[in-house]
Design a protein around this motif. Structure first.
Motif, PDB file in Angstrom:
ATOM      1  N   TYR A 131       9.319   4.765 -10.774  1.00 41.16           N
ATOM      2  CA  TYR A 131       9.066   4.945 -12.409  1.00 41.16           C
ATOM      3  C   TYR A 131       9.851   3.937 -13.101  1.00 41.16           C
ATOM      4  O   TYR A 131      10.598   2.563 -12.586  1.00 41.16           O
ATOM      5  CB  TYR A 131       9.168   6.141 -13.313  1.00 41.16           C
ATOM      6  N   ARG A 132       9.363   3.297 -14.435  1.00 40.30           N
ATOM      7  CA  ARG A 132      10.580   1.722 -15.068  1.00 40.30           C
ATOM      8  C   ARG A 132      12.020   2.855 -15.709  1.00 40.30           C
ATOM      9  O   ARG A 132      11.518   3.568 -16.590  1.00 40.30           O
ATOM     10  CB  ARG A 132       9.407   1.031 -15.436  1.00 40.30           C
TER      11      ARG A 132
ATOM     12  N   PHE B  29      12.071   1.479 -10.287  1.00 37.36           N
ATOM     13  CA  PHE B  29      12.488   2.930  -9.531  1.00 37.36           C
ATOM     14  C   PHE B  29      12.221   4.082  -8.806  1.00 37.36           C
ATOM     15  O   PHE B  29      11.275   4.260  -8.684  1.00 37.36           O
ATOM     16  CB  PHE B  29      13.838   4.015 -10.860  1.00 37.36           C
ATOM     17  N   LEU B  30      12.412   4.108  -7.389  1.00 34.35           N
ATOM     18  CA  LEU B  30      12.136   4.799  -7.078  1.00 34.35           C
ATOM     19  C   LEU B  30      12.825   6.917  -6.362  1.00 34.35           C
ATOM     20  O   LEU B  30      14.473   6.027  -6.927  1.00 34.35           O
ATOM     21  CB  LEU B  30      12.062   4.229  -4.880  1.00 34.35           C
ATOM     22  N   LYS B  31      12.303   7.329  -6.876  1.00 35.44           N
ATOM     23  CA  LYS B  31      13.085   8.466  -6.904  1.00 35.44           C
ATOM     24  C   LYS B  31      13.552   9.445  -5.723  1.00 35.44           C
ATOM     25  O   LYS B  31      13.332  10.165  -5.457  1.00 35.44           O
ATOM     26  CB  LYS B  31      11.873   9.823  -7.684  1.00 35.44           C
TER      27      LYS B  31
ATOM     28  N   GLU C  19       0.347  -0.797  -0.050  1.00 38.61           N
ATOM     29  CA  GLU C  19       0.059  -0.024  -0.515  1.00 38.61           C
ATOM     30  C   GLU C  19       0.891   0.623   0.631  1.00 38.61           C
ATOM     31  O   GLU C  19       0.408   2.146  -0.713  1.00 38.61           O
ATOM     32  CB  GLU C  19      -0.990   0.313   0.959  1.00 38.61           C
ATOM     33  N   LEU C  20       2.609   1.283   1.163  1.00 33.82           N
ATOM     34  CA  LEU C  20       2.867   2.179   1.051  1.00 33.82           C
ATOM     35  C   LEU C  20       3.034   3.076  -0.517  1.00 33.82           C
ATOM     36  O   LEU C  20       4.049   3.468  -1.154  1.00 33.82           O
ATOM     37  CB  LEU C  20       3.540   1.907   2.024  1.00 33.82           C
ATOM     38  N   PHE C  21       3.998   1.112  -1.222  1.00 35.57           N
ATOM     39  CA  PHE C  21       4.591   1.561  -2.646  1.00 35.57           C
ATOM     40  C   PHE C  21       3.482   2.664  -3.473  1.00 35.57           C
ATOM     41  O   PHE C  21       3.772   3.147  -4.284  1.00 35.57           O
ATOM     42  CB  PHE C  21       4.238   0.692  -3.012  1.00 35.57           C
ATOM     43  N   LEU C  22       2.046   1.846  -3.629  1.00 36.72           N
ATOM     44  CA  LEU C  22       1.103   2.406  -4.187  1.00 36.72           C
ATOM     45  C   LEU C  22       0.867   3.419  -3.774  1.00 36.72           C
ATOM     46  O   LEU C  22       0.494   4.774  -4.843  1.00 36.72           O
ATOM     47  CB  LEU C  22      -0.244   1.966  -4.312  1.00 36.72           C
ATOM     48  N   LYS C  23       1.376   3.858  -2.492  1.00 30.46           N
ATOM     49  CA  LYS C  23       0.655   5.981  -2.465  1.00 30.46           C
ATOM     50  C   LYS C  23       2.277   6.722  -3.108  1.00 30.46           C
ATOM     51  O   LYS C  23       2.543   7.359  -2.841  1.00 30.46           O
ATOM     52  CB  LYS C  23       1.129   5.758  -1.037  1.00 30.46           C
ATOM     53  N   LEU C  24       3.403   5.632  -2.506  1.00 27.49           N
ATOM     54  CA  LEU C  24       4.188   6.402  -4.040  1.00 27.49           C
ATOM     55  C   LEU C  24       4.483   6.269  -5.025  1.00 27.49           C
ATOM     56  O   LEU C  24       4.805   7.784  -6.236  1.00 27.49           O
ATOM     57  CB  LEU C  24       5.916   6.459  -3.278  1.00 27.49           C
ATOM     58  N   TYR C  25       4.019   5.957  -5.454  1.00 27.63           N
ATOM     59  CA  TYR C  25       3.558   5.902  -7.315  1.00 27.63           C
ATOM     60  C   TYR C  25       2.514   6.449  -7.473  1.00 27.63           C
ATOM     61  O   TYR C  25       2.163   7.208  -9.008  1.00 27.63           O
ATOM     62  CB  TYR C  25       2.984   4.555  -7.437  1.00 27.63           C
ATOM     63  N   GLU C  26       1.314   7.105  -6.848  1.00 26.17           N
ATOM     64  CA  GLU C  26       0.760   7.873  -7.433  1.00 26.17           C
ATOM     65  C   GLU C  26       0.990   9.503  -6.767  1.00 26.17           C
ATOM     66  O   GLU C  26       0.878  10.039  -7.477  1.00 26.17           O
ATOM     67  CB  GLU C  26      -0.660   8.341  -6.158  1.00 26.17           C
TER      68      GLU C  26
ATOM     69  N   ARG D 222      25.777  12.975  -7.257  1.00 31.72           N
ATOM     70  CA  ARG D 222      26.223  11.519  -8.195  1.00 31.72           C
ATOM     71  C   ARG D 222      24.871  10.142  -7.770  1.00 31.72           C
ATOM     72  O   ARG D 222      25.244   9.379  -7.622  1.00 31.72           O
ATOM     73  CB  ARG D 222      27.765  11.052  -7.101  1.00 31.72           C
ATOM     74  N   LEU D 223      24.304  10.627  -6.969  1.00 36.98           N
ATOM     75  CA  LEU D 223      23.076   9.877  -6.108  1.00 36.98           C
ATOM     76  C   LEU D 223      22.294   8.782  -7.033  1.00 36.98           C
ATOM     77  O   LEU D 223      21.855  10.343  -7.828  1.00 36.98           O
ATOM     78  CB  LEU D 223      22.530  10.623  -5.537  1.00 36.98           C
ATOM     79  N   ARG D 224      22.757   8.511  -8.008  1.00 36.44           N
ATOM     80  CA  ARG D 224      21.358   7.355  -8.406  1.00 36.44           C
ATOM     81  C   ARG D 224      20.011   7.189  -8.048  1.00 36.44           C
ATOM     82  O   ARG D 224      19.722   7.364  -6.820  1.00 36.44           O
ATOM     83  CB  ARG D 224      22.239   6.370  -9.239  1.00 36.44           C
ATOM     84  N   ASP D 225      19.100   7.032  -8.807  1.00 42.24           N
ATOM     85  CA  ASP D 225      17.455   6.462  -8.155  1.00 42.24           C
ATOM     86  C   ASP D 225      17.891   4.915  -8.254  1.00 42.24           C
ATOM     87  O   ASP D 225      18.806   4.735  -8.040  1.00 42.24           O
ATOM     88  CB  ASP D 225      16.621   6.795  -9.158  1.00 42.24           C
TER      89      ASP D 225
END
Length: 865
Positions: free
Chosen positions: A156-157, A198-200, A144-151, A424-427
């Motif tokens: 992204y892919r 990926f998470l941003k 459910e948390l994943f979907l909140k971040l998705y919204e 330098r940080l990557r997703d």
RNA sequence: GCGAAAGUGGCGAAACUGGUAGACGCCCUGGACUUAGGAUCCAGUGCCUUCGGGCGUGGGGGUUCAACUCCCCCCUUUCGCACCA
């Protein structure tokens, strides 16, 4: 003699520890509730991966955590001290492949074992909040948390590189790639591109960086510094090289625009679109790109490669000089940093320098240091420091920092570049092509595209029947699991078969502990009652990844309204590793400690009697066989001895060297404490002293007691647990002197009161270190209430006032005498005494006194010439 | 390769803001004691010494009345490097 009398006479840790563990459990002594009116204190330790048994690293981590938790409880806080299991991950799958077990059964079996082991250590957890991340409930709320971040647009892919085992047709973790080969198949590993989730985290790069400042007082400098470098903020110039004879350009990013006139070639990554295009019509380029892809994906592996390149034949045009420079495909350029292409300045970048040397490319000096004059033919390494520009046309004579600005301005004015900030940080790639992880709750519909699983249909559960062979992705191979209907249009569709990186679970477990039974991801009210974590304790190996991901995830959840604070962990303590000597037999290789026996001065192998080579102290690991099983120590000496040794042998941040003799020392001290308290308890009862006596010797005893309270209180707060123990050892030694038979005849009520005060102080001060034996001794001293409900002792400031002090007399900084003087003695008095001192006078003879350096309470330094 | 740390007696370590180097403990040596224990107690224990003292905190320089502590260079060891957790 009955059993009770026996335990009263001799320290019997097994009986005592079982007794008090049962007592704490029956009385729920360590339950934490939100309704408790006392101020909250959240103490978190990094939850373990249930690998089978606990190891010394766990023992150390949890002993330190428990000490702080118990200390803060005695100090009057409402302490939340939870424990759980980081239960998804590769080892369960590996065990399944090897032993034909189910990951779930294997994991829960390990959890049962390890829970029992942790309980035998007497750790003060609130076990009612225990959680396991593989539990469908935890997985549910995480989806459910994943979907909140998705919204929120934070998911992204995109295509990214993985280690691919061509034989097992499976993705390998970096640790499964050994010397470029798959660990199971032995096949040469290839890099392969896959579409991944990926998470941003980069959307929070700036906040994560700024947040590090907030943590200044609570986090170790080293961790903050490592995270700062990991985020790697830089300022620079972004521009594009025109390519000769082509319409498209080659965008590059540089942090050294001042070296722009020193560019003699460009390098692009093997995965760069331009490289792919060249390869399409040039088999040699294709070959070179393939050879780059045999390297594996870890940054370390790539950077350690011998620098190699391939001339694409394309020529970039320098935007200011219009010079033509070659474009190389290079095996050390990273596609996922900047633009995947770099301008190469061999004179002022070491990698470019090495590259230019091996391919005989020109080196053009454009920065001169202030101390010497560089010429390209005499350079043996790149010069990367500051200096004055040369060979740079209109920029000649400018200092590097000024030149950077000027050149950026020039590009901006000409409309061919811009100043940019780069990280330098990557997703964060969270896709894993594995079974034992939390499914990503997305459905691929041929008509609707990516469709989130509706919240009321969560959780997506893993199939129980699964074939684990180490080949392919078990969820893809499963005959029916992925088949489903699109929630939007009802057509046949497929589930996402990637599962989430296990760092996802560890990014919010500390929030779930606050409301483990809540029917929903998080209960903001209860979460905000406990958060932020006041003290986090864990291994230094998590300094960057886990701690950065968790900070990011927490901030993302804050922006979803689930938690209020900005930073999850106010204070951080990172403990060092547990190490031990390694033993090696010429015949049998690495040997466990129990496979080695003492023979005269040296050690020999019990199997073949060959002399053993004692190797360096190394991190305890099964592969080096230098492990000591915590259970053996706990069963042999008791948990209190194991805890005391761990805390005494080294301060927590430092590596700890395992030493059997040191364990004996800890054991002996507990016996000494035991005997001392027994003797004091057997004396005629006097309530503990509350004020200073008159007699000097007695005054010293009380001063010692209160100095010890003062020192332990300060030492625990600054994480110097080892010196806290030495202070109590000194106190125990001091009390023991008063218990010697020689002084037995003259025991005034005043002395009895002082001895009891001292003994009680020693017991309370040690309670967070060795909770079982101190509870028992507390009871023996006649207390009806358990020690875990008592208060931490308070220092009597009057007792800290010493009547006399010893100070040092130096001549020219060298120690020549010690003086015992009244604590209030001033400089004049001390000077007179010092000059009269026989040990001082010879060093003054024939010299003149230049000055006296007076440090009150410490020393007098007589400077002579 | 890049990033981050750590080096103090025979051993683990201590020395809080530059002010007694080695607290506390282990090992070891000598002695006492006996209910032979996982003993306990007492004494010694950085190195050298002509017994005055000298030298000592990985190595080399520097700042200071005074440096384990601050600055510069070097050596060694350890951790992390994005799919181990």
């Amino acid at each position: 003699m009955n059993e009770r009398d026996q335990t009263r006479d001799k320290y019997n840790p097994q009986a005592i520890e079982a007794k008090w563990q049962a007592f704490w459990e029956q009385n729920s002594s360590f339950r934490a509730t939100e309704s408790d009116p006392r101020q909250k204190y959240y103490l978190l330790v990094m939850f373990p991966y249930p690998s089978g048994r606990i190891h010394m690293g766990h023992v150390r981590n949890y002993t330190i955590g428990d000490l702080i938790a118990r200390f803060q409880r005695l100090r009057g806080y409402n302490v939340l001290h939870p424990m759980g299991w980081d239960a998804f991950g590769m080892p369960a799958e590996n065990a399944a492949i090897k032993q034909n077990t189910h990951p779930r059964a294997w994991t829960y079996h390990n959890i049962d074992t390890m829970r029992r082991e942790l309980k035998s250590m007497g750790l003060s957890y609130d076990w009612q909040r225990e959680l396991a991340t593989c539990n469908p409930d935890y997985a549910h709320w995480e989806q459910e948390l994943f979907l909140k971040l998705y919204e929120k647009g934070l998911v992204y892919r995109k295509l990214s590189q993985v280690n691919w085992d061509p034989v097992d047709q499976t993705v390998l973790a970096n640790e499964q790639v050994i010397d470029g080969k798959g660990w199971r198949s032995g096949a040469a590993v290839e890099r392969k591109e896959l579409s991944q989730w990926f998470l941003k985290i980069t959307a929070y790069a700036e906040e994560l960086l700024e947040g590090i400042q907030q943590l200044e007082s609570g986090w170790p400098e080293t961790v903050r510094s490592m995270q700062t470098h990991w985020i790697g903020k830089s300022h620079g110039l972004e521009f594009a090289f025109p390519i000769e004879g082509r319409s498209e350009t080659l965008p590059v990013y540089t942090t050294r625009p001042d070296t722009l006139m020193g560019v003699t070639f460009c390098s692009i990554a093997a995965e760069h679109p331009l490289a792919k295009e060249v390869a399409a019509r040039n088999p040699a380029a294709q070959q070179f790109i393939l050879s780059c892809q045999s390297a594996g994906t870890s940054e370390e592996a790539i950077e350690r490669l011998e620098k190699k390149g391939f001339d694409t034949g394309l020529r970039a045009i320098h935007p200011l000089t219009q010079q033509r420079v070659p474009i190389f495909i290079a095996n050390f350029v990273l596609m996922n940093y900047g633009t995947g292409a770099v301008m190469a300045v061999p004179a002022h970048d070491q990698r470019d320098f090495e590259f230019a040397k091996s391919y005989q490319l020109p080196i053009r000096v454009v920065i001169q240091p202030l101390t010497e004059t560089l010429t390209s033919d005499r350079m043996t390494a790149a010069y990367t420091g500051p200096g004055i520009l040369c060979n740079s046309d209109r920029f000649d004579g400018l200092e590097t920092e000024v030149a950077k600005q000027k050149i950026i301005e020039t590009f901006v004015e000409m409309g061919i570049g811009r100043a940019t900030t780069q990280y330098r940080l990557r997703d964060w790639g969270i896709s894993r092509q594995r079974y034992w992880g939390n499914p990503i709750p997305i459905i691929h519909c041929p008509a609707c595209g990516l469709v989130p699983v509706p919240v009321d249909q969560l959780p997506v559960r893993l199939p129980e029947e699964v074939e684990l062979l180490g080949q392919g992705n078990p969820l893809v191979r499963h005959p029916s699991w992925k088949e489903c209907r699109c929630p939007r249009c009802g057509q046949a569709a497929q589930r996402e078969t990637d599962t989430m990186d296990t760092f996802t679970e560890s990014s919010w477990y500390f929030l779930r502990y606050c409301c483990p039974d809540f029917q929903g991801p998080l209960d903001p009210q209860r979460v905000n009652h406990w958060m932020p974590v006041d003290q986090y304790v864990g291994g230094i190996e998590h300094a960057v990844l886990h701690l950065l991901y968790a900070r990011f995830f927490h901030k993302a959840l804050r922006d979803c309204g689930l938690v209020a604070c900005d930073e999850p962990f106010s204070r951080l303590l990172t403990q060092g590793m547990v190490r031990k000597d390694t033993f090696r037999c010429p015949e049998h290789g690495w040997r466990y400690p129990e496979e080695v026996s003492q023979q005269g001065d040296g050690l020999c192998c019990i199997a073949c009697s060959a002399p053993i080579q004692v190797g360096r102290n190394e991190k305890m690991s099964k592969s080096k066989q230098n492990v000591v099983d915590p259970n053996d120590i706990i069963q042999g000496y008791g948990a209190d001895t194991a805890r005391l040794f761990m805390l005494f042998a080294a301060p927590p941040e430092q590596d700890l060297e395992w030493n059997d003799h040191g364990v004996d020392g800890a054991w002996r001290f507990l016996n000494r404490l035991w005997r001392m308290v027994q003797e004091v308890a057997a004396l005629p009862y006097q309530p503990p002293a509350r004020s200073m006596p008159q007699e000097a010797a007695l005054r010293l005893l009380r001063t010692k007691t209160h100095e010890t309270i003062d020192k332990v209180t300060r030492d625990v707060q600054r994480f110097q647990f080892n010196t806290g123990i030495s202070a109590v050892m000194e106190l125990v030694n001091a009390v023991q002197e008063w218990l010697n038979p020689a002084t037995a005849s003259d025991r005034s009520p005043e002395l009895l009161a002082l001895l009891r005060e001292a003994a009680e102080a020693a017991v309370i001060l040690l309670n967070p270190y060795v909770p079982h034996v101190t509870e028992e001794l507390w009871q023996l001293l006649g207390h009806a209430q358990p020690l875990c409900q008592h208060q931490w002792p308070v220092v009597d400031p009057e007792a800290l006032q010493r009547d006399e002090i010893t100070l040092v007399v130096q001549v020219n900084g060298k120690l020549r005498a010690r003086l015992t003087v009244a604590a209030a003695a001033d400089q004049a008095v001390v000077e007179a005494a010092a000059l009269a001192e026989p040990a001082v006078q010879p060093h003054l003879a024939g010299r003149s006194i230049q000055k006296m350096v007076w440090v009150p309470g410490r020393l007098l330094n007589i400077v002579v010439r």
